[in-house]
Design a protein around this motif. Structure first.
Motif, mmCIF file in Angstrom:
data_model
loop_
_atom_site.group_PDB
_atom_site.id
_atom_site.type_symbol
_atom_site.label_atom_id
_atom_site.label_comp_id
_atom_site.label_asym_id
_atom_site.label_seq_id
_atom_site.Cartn_x
_atom_site.Cartn_y
_atom_site.Cartn_z
ATOM 1 N N UNK A 87 0.836 -1.212 0.000
ATOM 2 C CA UNK A 87 0.000 0.000 0.000
ATOM 3 C C UNK A 87 0.866 1.256 0.000
ATOM 4 N N UNK A 88 2.005 1.188 0.678
ATOM 5 C CA UNK A 88 2.922 2.320 0.703
ATOM 6 C C UNK A 88 3.431 2.645 -0.706
ATOM 7 N N UNK A 89 3.794 1.603 -1.468
ATOM 8 C CA UNK A 89 4.283 1.817 -2.834
ATOM 9 C C UNK A 89 3.167 2.363 -3.725
ATOM 10 N N UNK A 90 1.942 1.881 -3.546
ATOM 11 C CA UNK A 90 0.808 2.424 -4.301
ATOM 12 C C UNK A 90 0.602 3.893 -3.971
ATOM 13 N N UNK A 91 0.721 4.229 -2.694
ATOM 14 C CA UNK A 91 0.548 5.607 -2.268
ATOM 15 C C UNK A 91 1.635 6.496 -2.868
ATOM 16 N N UNK A 92 2.894 6.053 -2.835
ATOM 17 C CA UNK A 92 4.008 6.838 -3.363
ATOM 18 C C UNK A 92 3.869 7.090 -4.866
ATOM 19 N N UNK A 93 3.315 6.108 -5.575
ATOM 20 C CA UNK A 93 3.152 6.234 -7.035
ATOM 21 C C UNK A 93 1.909 7.023 -7.418
ATOM 22 N N UNK A 94 1.127 7.452 -6.435
ATOM 23 C CA UNK A 94 -0.070 8.234 -6.713
ATOM 24 C C UNK A 94 -1.254 7.392 -7.136
ATOM 25 N N UNK A 95 -1.221 6.078 -6.885
ATOM 26 C CA UNK A 95 -2.306 5.178 -7.279
ATOM 27 C C UNK A 95 -3.493 5.249 -6.311
ATOM 28 N N UNK A 96 -3.237 5.647 -5.060
ATOM 29 C CA UNK A 96 -4.315 5.756 -4.072
ATOM 30 C C UNK A 96 -4.830 7.191 -4.062
ATOM 31 N N UNK A 97 -6.156 7.334 -4.015
ATOM 32 C CA UNK A 97 -6.741 8.674 -3.970
ATOM 33 C C UNK A 97 -6.915 9.094 -2.520
ATOM 34 N N UNK A 98 -6.451 10.284 -2.167
ATOM 35 C CA UNK A 98 -6.685 10.769 -0.805
ATOM 36 C C UNK A 98 -8.181 10.950 -0.553
ATOM 37 N N UNK A 175 4.485 10.750 3.919
ATOM 38 C CA UNK A 175 5.272 10.590 2.700
ATOM 39 C C UNK A 175 5.060 11.791 1.804
ATOM 40 N N UNK A 176 6.062 12.080 1.008
ATOM 41 C CA UNK A 176 5.943 13.156 0.037
ATOM 42 C C UNK A 176 4.907 12.748 -1.008
ATOM 43 N N UNK A 177 4.070 13.695 -1.411
ATOM 44 C CA UNK A 177 2.989 13.395 -2.355
ATOM 45 C C UNK A 177 3.537 13.182 -3.760
ATOM 46 N N UNK A 178 2.787 12.432 -4.545
ATOM 47 C CA UNK A 178 3.108 12.236 -5.961
ATOM 48 C C UNK A 178 2.902 13.562 -6.691
ATOM 49 N N UNK A 179 3.528 13.709 -7.843
ATOM 50 C CA UNK A 179 3.463 14.959 -8.605
ATOM 51 C C UNK A 179 2.023 15.350 -8.921
ATOM 52 N N UNK A 180 1.180 14.372 -9.220
ATOM 53 C CA UNK A 180 -0.204 14.713 -9.581
ATOM 54 C C UNK A 180 -1.025 15.199 -8.379
ATOM 55 N N UNK A 181 -0.507 14.972 -7.152
ATOM 56 C CA UNK A 181 -1.186 15.459 -5.953
ATOM 57 C C UNK A 181 -0.443 16.613 -5.288
ATOM 58 N N UNK A 182 0.567 17.153 -5.944
ATOM 59 C CA UNK A 182 1.251 18.324 -5.384
ATOM 60 C C UNK A 182 2.753 18.189 -5.246
ATOM 61 N N UNK A 183 3.290 16.988 -5.370
ATOM 62 C CA UNK A 183 4.745 16.792 -5.324
ATOM 63 C C UNK A 183 5.384 17.303 -4.050
ATOM 64 N N UNK A 184 6.432 18.119 -4.204
ATOM 65 C CA UNK A 184 7.184 18.626 -3.055
ATOM 66 C C UNK A 184 6.342 19.514 -2.135
ATOM 67 N N UNK A 185 5.272 20.080 -2.654
ATOM 68 C CA UNK A 185 4.467 20.998 -1.860
ATOM 69 C C UNK A 185 3.329 20.339 -1.114
#
Length: 195
Positions: A87-98, A175-185
């Motif tokens: 689940x952590x890897x899915x979250x990091x890749x942006x596969x899980x929706x907040x 964890x740092x968000x995926x680029x599609x969810x804001x990336x570094x911000x």
């Protein structure tokens, strides 16, 4: 006060000392036995056997940087994974929706902290597991001074707030968000199950 004259050995005492000296064994036989051997110069090394070298050729030339604290991205990336790895890897890749998101971008520290606490505690009460906290990347300004500045005050402060009570008891992973969810911000905050 007058000094005493040194006392010399009598011939009988000298003979007795010589007998004792003959029976003595050296404690370290590998050392030179006489003063002349100890003073004798050591032979010079054969210059043909010494390899050519340049002074400092094996020295580390990279100087340490002056940044004492690691970057916030490195610190969060080094944190151990507390949740299920898949689940952590899915979250990091942006596969899980907040399930919910909050935007702290533009708020002061004094205003952002209670807003974040209320948001996390409400999310736990409603049974959410993955929430998105948007902090913004921070302004990049021309830095003319000798003291380094951190950009993105909220970006650096939010992980600290999430790792301190009362939020620490409810947060499982940051964890740092995926680029599609804001990336570094932005940060993914994975919450523990409500008890």
């Amino acid at each position: 006060m007058a000094r005493k004259k040194p006392r010399h050995l009598s011939p009988e005492e000298r003979a007795l000392w010589d007998e004792v000296a003959k029976s003595a064994r050296p404690m370290r036989p590998e050392r030179p036995q006489t003063a002349q051997e100890a003073i004798a110069p050591k032979p010079a090394p054969d210059r043909a056997k010494i390899d050519r070298f340049d002074l400092g050729e094996r020295a580390q030339t990279r100087l340490p940087d002056h940044s004492i604290a690691p970057k916030i991205e490195e610190e969060i990336a080094r944190a151990p994974v507390s949740m299920d790895r898949k689940r952590f890897m899915q979250m990091k890749r942006g596969k899980m929706r907040p399930e919910a998101r909050i935007d702290l971008h533009g708020l002061t520290l004094a205003h952002a902290h209670p807003v974040l606490m209320r948001f996390i505690l409400e999310s736990v009460a409603e049974g959410r597991r993955l929430v998105l906290v948007i902090t913004g990347k921070g302004r990049t300004r021309q830095n003319d001074g000798p003291i380094p500045e951190r950009h993105g005050v909220l970006r650096h402060q939010v992980p600290h707030w999430l790792h301190t009570p009362p939020l620490k008891a409810h947060v499982l992973q940051i964890s740092e968000a995926h680029v599609k969810h804001g990336g570094l911000g932005a940060y993914y905050v994975y919450l523990r199950r409500a008890r």
